[in-house]
Design an enzyme around this catalytic site. Sequence first.
Site, short mmCIF file in Angstrom:
data_model
loop_
_atom_site.label_atom_id
_atom_site.label_comp_id
_atom_site.label_asym_id
_atom_site.label_seq_id
_atom_site.Cartn_x
_atom_site.Cartn_y
_atom_site.Cartn_z
N GLU A 1 19.93 8.00 -26.20
CA GLU A 1 20.99 9.32 -25.43
C GLU A 1 21.83 8.94 -24.44
O GLU A 1 22.26 9.13 -23.74
CB GLU A 1 19.92 9.43 -24.08
CG GLU A 1 18.19 9.76 -24.92
CD GLU A 1 17.02 10.16 -23.65
OE1 GLU A 1 17.44 9.25 -22.03
OE2 GLU A 1 16.59 10.31 -23.59
N LEU B 1 10.13 8.08 -20.62
CA LEU B 1 10.33 8.24 -21.96
C LEU B 1 9.34 9.79 -21.10
O LEU B 1 8.06 10.38 -21.21
CB LEU B 1 8.54 8.14 -22.11
CG LEU B 1 8.46 6.12 -23.04
CD1 LEU B 1 6.75 6.14 -22.97
CD2 LEU B 1 9.45 6.53 -23.80
N HIS B 2 10.74 10.79 -20.80
CA HIS B 2 10.15 12.01 -21.05
C HIS B 2 10.29 12.82 -22.13
O HIS B 2 9.81 12.68 -23.19
CB HIS B 2 11.30 12.94 -19.91
CG HIS B 2 13.07 13.03 -21.12
ND1 HIS B 2 13.04 13.32 -22.07
CD2 HIS B 2 13.42 11.71 -20.93
CE1 HIS B 2 13.97 12.81 -22.31
NE2 HIS B 2 14.66 11.46 -21.94
N ALA B 3 9.99 14.07 -22.10
CA ALA B 3 9.20 14.94 -23.68
C ALA B 3 10.25 14.76 -24.74
O ALA B 3 9.81 14.55 -25.79
CB ALA B 3 9.81 16.24 -23.36
N SER C 1 10.02 10.61 -25.75
CA SER C 1 8.50 10.58 -26.24
C SER C 1 8.31 10.93 -27.67
O SER C 1 7.67 10.29 -28.66
CB SER C 1 7.17 10.80 -25.46
OG SER C 1 7.43 10.66 -23.86
#
Length: 89
Positions: free
Chosen positions: A87, A14-16, A19
């Site tokens: 992603e 849960l990176h930027a 998120s």
Amino acid sequence: MLQRDTTIINKLGLHARASAKLTQLAGNFVSQVKMSRNGRQVDAKSIMGVMMLAAGIGSTVTLETDGPDEQEAMDALLALIANRFGEGE
């Protein structure tokens, strides 16, 4: 109220960006959306809260939805996570 455990499977957790996608999606629903990990619960409509969970790959998080569109919210959030936040790893 619905509650469901799920595992973060995308490589960066849960990176930027992930998120931001999660909080943006959660914000589309009237229902309250909460997320928790290791005893810490946050509002899933808050990017800072979600990032503070520091959920890396393999982390188990609990999603909780409560309101008139709780099932739709839960289904959409689980699909986003299962799709690795778009992603394409």
